[in-house]
Scaffold this motif. Structure first.
Motif, PDB file in Angstrom:
ATOM      1  N   ARG A  25       4.930   4.365   8.673  1.00 27.28           N
ATOM      2  CA  ARG A  25       5.094   4.424   9.909  1.00 27.28           C
ATOM      3  C   ARG A  25       4.186   3.348  10.848  1.00 27.28           C
ATOM      4  N   GLU A  26       3.099   3.164  10.374  1.00 27.28           N
ATOM      5  CA  GLU A  26       2.191   1.972  10.828  1.00 27.28           C
ATOM      6  C   GLU A  26       2.890   0.500  10.798  1.00 27.28           C
ATOM      7  N   ALA A  27       3.318   0.350   9.229  1.00 25.98           N
ATOM      8  CA  ALA A  27       4.125  -0.832   9.393  1.00 25.98           C
ATOM      9  C   ALA A  27       5.392  -0.955  10.231  1.00 25.98           C
ATOM     10  N   ALA A  28       6.206   0.128  10.394  1.00 21.50           N
ATOM     11  CA  ALA A  28       7.195   0.091  11.090  1.00 21.50           C
ATOM     12  C   ALA A  28       6.813  -0.330  12.715  1.00 21.50           C
ATOM     13  N   GLN A  29       5.695   0.445  13.040  1.00 20.41           N
ATOM     14  CA  GLN A  29       5.220   0.010  14.405  1.00 20.41           C
ATOM     15  C   GLN A  29       4.744  -1.317  14.618  1.00 20.41           C
ATOM     16  N   ILE A  30       4.073  -1.929  13.577  1.00 20.87           N
ATOM     17  CA  ILE A  30       3.710  -3.386  13.470  1.00 20.87           C
ATOM     18  C   ILE A  30       4.812  -4.251  13.602  1.00 20.87           C
ATOM     19  N   ALA A  31       6.152  -4.014  13.127  1.00 21.47           N
ATOM     20  CA  ALA A  31       7.142  -4.698  13.013  1.00 21.47           C
ATOM     21  C   ALA A  31       7.886  -4.417  14.290  1.00 21.47           C
ATOM     22  N   ARG A  32       7.929  -3.378  15.206  1.00 18.92           N
ATOM     23  CA  ARG A  32       8.417  -3.174  16.411  1.00 18.92           C
ATOM     24  C   ARG A  32       7.351  -4.125  17.544  1.00 18.92           C
ATOM     25  N   THR A  33       6.154  -4.060  17.172  1.00 19.52           N
ATOM     26  CA  THR A  33       5.417  -4.861  18.061  1.00 19.52           C
ATOM     27  C   THR A  33       5.594  -6.228  18.013  1.00 19.52           C
ATOM     28  N   SER A  34       5.642  -6.711  16.676  1.00 22.03           N
ATOM     29  CA  SER A  34       6.087  -8.256  16.520  1.00 22.03           C
ATOM     30  C   SER A  34       7.225  -8.512  17.088  1.00 22.03           C
ATOM     31  N   LEU A  59       0.900  -1.081   0.131  1.00 19.13           N
ATOM     32  CA  LEU A  59      -0.037  -0.007   0.012  1.00 19.13           C
ATOM     33  C   LEU A  59       0.836   1.219   0.067  1.00 19.13           C
ATOM     34  N   VAL A  60       2.032   1.249   0.880  1.00 18.29           N
ATOM     35  CA  VAL A  60       2.805   2.424   0.749  1.00 18.29           C
ATOM     36  C   VAL A  60       3.455   2.640  -0.579  1.00 18.29           C
ATOM     37  N   ALA A  61       3.816   1.711  -1.046  1.00 21.27           N
ATOM     38  CA  ALA A  61       4.513   1.527  -2.327  1.00 21.27           C
ATOM     39  C   ALA A  61       3.448   2.332  -3.725  1.00 21.27           C
ATOM     40  N   GLN A  62       2.182   1.912  -3.606  1.00 20.59           N
ATOM     41  CA  GLN A  62       1.201   2.305  -4.213  1.00 20.59           C
ATOM     42  C   GLN A  62       0.991   3.847  -3.985  1.00 20.59           C
ATOM     43  N   LEU A  63       0.854   4.050  -2.822  1.00 16.85           N
ATOM     44  CA  LEU A  63       0.592   5.487  -2.387  1.00 16.85           C
ATOM     45  C   LEU A  63       1.856   6.533  -2.976  1.00 16.85           C
ATOM     46  N   ALA A  64       3.005   5.921  -2.636  1.00 17.91           N
ATOM     47  CA  ALA A  64       3.968   6.714  -2.881  1.00 17.91           C
ATOM     48  C   ALA A  64       4.379   6.978  -4.482  1.00 17.91           C
ATOM     49  N   GLU A  65       3.691   5.916  -5.185  1.00 15.67           N
ATOM     50  CA  GLU A  65       3.888   6.266  -6.795  1.00 15.67           C
ATOM     51  C   GLU A  65       2.926   7.348  -7.224  1.00 15.67           C
ATOM     52  N   ARG A  66       1.795   7.398  -6.438  1.00 17.45           N
ATOM     53  CA  ARG A  66       0.769   8.292  -6.966  1.00 17.45           C
ATOM     54  C   ARG A  66       0.982   9.866  -6.298  1.00 17.45           C
ATOM     55  N   GLY A  67       2.078   9.763  -5.243  1.00 18.22           N
ATOM     56  CA  GLY A  67       2.327  10.926  -4.629  1.00 18.22           C
ATOM     57  C   GLY A  67       1.598  11.170  -3.435  1.00 18.22           C
ATOM     58  N   ASP A  68       0.659  10.173  -2.776  1.00 15.97           N
ATOM     59  CA  ASP A  68      -0.336  10.389  -1.887  1.00 15.97           C
ATOM     60  C   ASP A  68       0.505  10.570  -0.634  1.00 15.97           C
ATOM     61  N   PRO A  69       0.246  11.577   0.195  1.00 17.70           N
ATOM     62  CA  PRO A  69       1.000  11.969   1.506  1.00 17.70           C
ATOM     63  C   PRO A  69       0.551  10.761   2.465  1.00 17.70           C
ATOM     64  N   ARG A  70      -0.468   9.949   2.369  1.00 16.75           N
ATOM     65  CA  ARG A  70      -0.638   9.021   3.395  1.00 16.75           C
ATOM     66  C   ARG A  70       0.113   7.873   3.312  1.00 16.75           C
ATOM     67  N   ALA A  71       1.148   7.796   2.387  1.00 14.26           N
ATOM     68  CA  ALA A  71       2.294   6.849   2.252  1.00 14.26           C
ATOM     69  C   ALA A  71       3.172   6.793   3.679  1.00 14.26           C
ATOM     70  N   ALA A  72       3.426   8.118   4.065  1.00 17.42           N
ATOM     71  CA  ALA A  72       4.155   8.354   5.141  1.00 17.42           C
ATOM     72  C   ALA A  72       3.505   7.574   6.296  1.00 17.42           C
ATOM     73  N   GLU A  73       2.264   7.916   6.432  1.00 17.29           N
ATOM     74  CA  GLU A  73       1.344   7.427   7.591  1.00 17.29           C
ATOM     75  C   GLU A  73       1.423   5.817   7.778  1.00 17.29           C
ATOM     76  N   HIS A  74       0.992   5.318   6.568  1.00 17.64           N
ATOM     77  CA  HIS A  74       1.071   3.803   6.451  1.00 17.64           C
ATOM     78  C   HIS A  74       2.588   3.242   6.615  1.00 17.64           C
TER      79      HIS A  74
END
Length: 389
Positions: A246-255, A229-244
């Motif tokens: 960070r969520e992926a990084a948080q999930i990795a830390r939680t795991s 999802l981050v890759a798709q949003l980044a390709e479209r220049g969608d600013p929500r890519a940064a938020e997602h």
């Protein structure tokens, strides 16, 4: 060679070994009693022959101990007796038996020179026979004991002497073989205990592997979905890519934290947390998730099982289907996951995921899976207090 370190076996082996040593050491005295004589009297009459006999007593006792040492290190026969109990088997021969035979040869020579009385020769030969016969099956020892009595009488030995001598030899053989039979059972029990311990370790490793699979499988699936999802949003220049991201990084830390707590053995599955995590996972895959019931509806004794099943079921849905709608139902009777995006009808081929779930649920719940009309149903029914529903 397998080293036996169990305390039970060590104690019983020491008891058996020293019992055999004591029996072989005292056996010649019993034979001399049958001749109504004693060691002091023989020492006065024939000191050389009696001294050789005493040396043979020591060698015979050592030979018995050596035989037990070899037997304890050898494998038991695979064949069983008619009561399905372990057999003693044949005790290996070694040079200690040959050493026990040398004094007998010396006493025979002294007998030919008329320097050894009959009681010394009889005690020497029967001691050698006992040291050899304890290494064979008890039937052979019994037959030789009877033959010894017959041969002794044929050579002119009186019945009051021949019969006790043969009886002493038979008693030694049977006593030693019975002791070895009991020791064989203790050995088998000890081996079974060690095998059970190794099996318990293997089962615990398998359980840990399944738990680690459950923990990392779900979180890695979420990270993979989030990363795409981050890759798709980044390709479209969608600013929500940064938020997602960070969520992926948080999930990795939680795991990572969950894995660490799992390794320490402190982690327990929490149904409310797993319900929230599974719903979040499926929604990340653009599936509409409907939850019927709540974690508190599930009986407390089954919540741990329900949490693990929910985690595994959500992960399997994401892996093996392309769902657009998922319904999760929680009730006092069990949990149910229904999803679309599962083409095909008929029996469901079970892979490692479903197999692992059935193994985990054994004795606690019943797992049913079915597929039809594009939908897949995973139904877990809890065990009732009196048995399975």
């Amino acid at each position: 060679m397998e080293t036996r370190t169990a305390r039970q076996w060590s104690v019983f082996y020491a008891y058996t070994a020293w019992s055999v040593v004591l029996i072989l050491a005292l056996f010649p005295l019993g034979v001399l009693l049958a001749f109504s004589t004693s060691v002091p009297a023989l020492l006065a009459e024939a000191p050389a022959a009696t001294g050789v006999l005493l040396v043979q007593v020591v060698l015979g006792a050592w030979s018995g101990h050596r035989a037990l040492t070899l037997w304890s290190a050898a494998a038991l026969p695979e064949a069983r007796d008619r009561w399905d109990l372990p057999q003693v088997g044949r005790i290996p021969m070694d040079l200690s038996l040959l050493a026990t035979a040398v004094p007998s040869a010396v006493i025979v020579l002294l007998q030919l020179l008329d320097r050894s009385p009959a009681p010394v020769l009889a005690a020497s030969l029967t001691l050698l026979a006992a040291a050899a016969l304890v290494r064979w099956r008890w039937q052979i020892g019994a037959a030789v004991s009877v033959a010894t009595t017959v041969i002794a009488m044929a050579f002119g030995l009186s019945a009051p002497v021949a019969f006790p001598t043969g009886a002493f030899l038979l008693a030694v053989v049977l006593t030693v073989r019975i002791s070895l039979w009991l020791a064989a059972m203790v050995r088998e029990l000890d081996d079974a205990r060690e095998a059970q311990a190794r099996l318990a370790v293997a089962e615990e490793r398998l359980r840990f592997a399944r738990d680690l699979h459950d923990v990392t499988g779900r979180d890695l699936s979420v990270i993979a979905v989030k990363s795409e999802l981050v890759a798709q949003l980044a390709e479209r220049g969608d600013p929500r890519a940064a938020e997602h991201g960070r969520e992926a990084a948080q999930i990795a830390r939680t795991s990572l934290a969950e894995i660490r707590s799992l390794v320490r053995g402190y982690r327990e599955a929490d149904l409310a947390t797993e319900l929230q995590g599974t719903a979040s996972l499926l929604r990340s895959a653009h599936a509409e998730v409907t939850v019927e019931g709540a974690a508190d509806d599930v009986p407390a004794r089954h919540r741990g099982t329900a949490a693990w099943m929910l985690r595994e079921g959500g992960t399997n849905i994401l892996r093996h289907a392309d769902p657009s709608a998922v319904t999760i139902t929680l009730s006092p009777q069990g949990i149910r996951l229904v999803n679309d995006g599962a083409p095909g009808d008929g029996p469901v081929p079970e892979g490692s995921g479903l197999t692992g779930m059935r193994e985990r649920l054994e004795g606690e719940a019943v797992l049913e899976v079915r597929r039809g009309g594009g939908s897949f149903v995973l139904d877990v029914r809890f065990a009732a207090p009196g048995g399975l529903r």
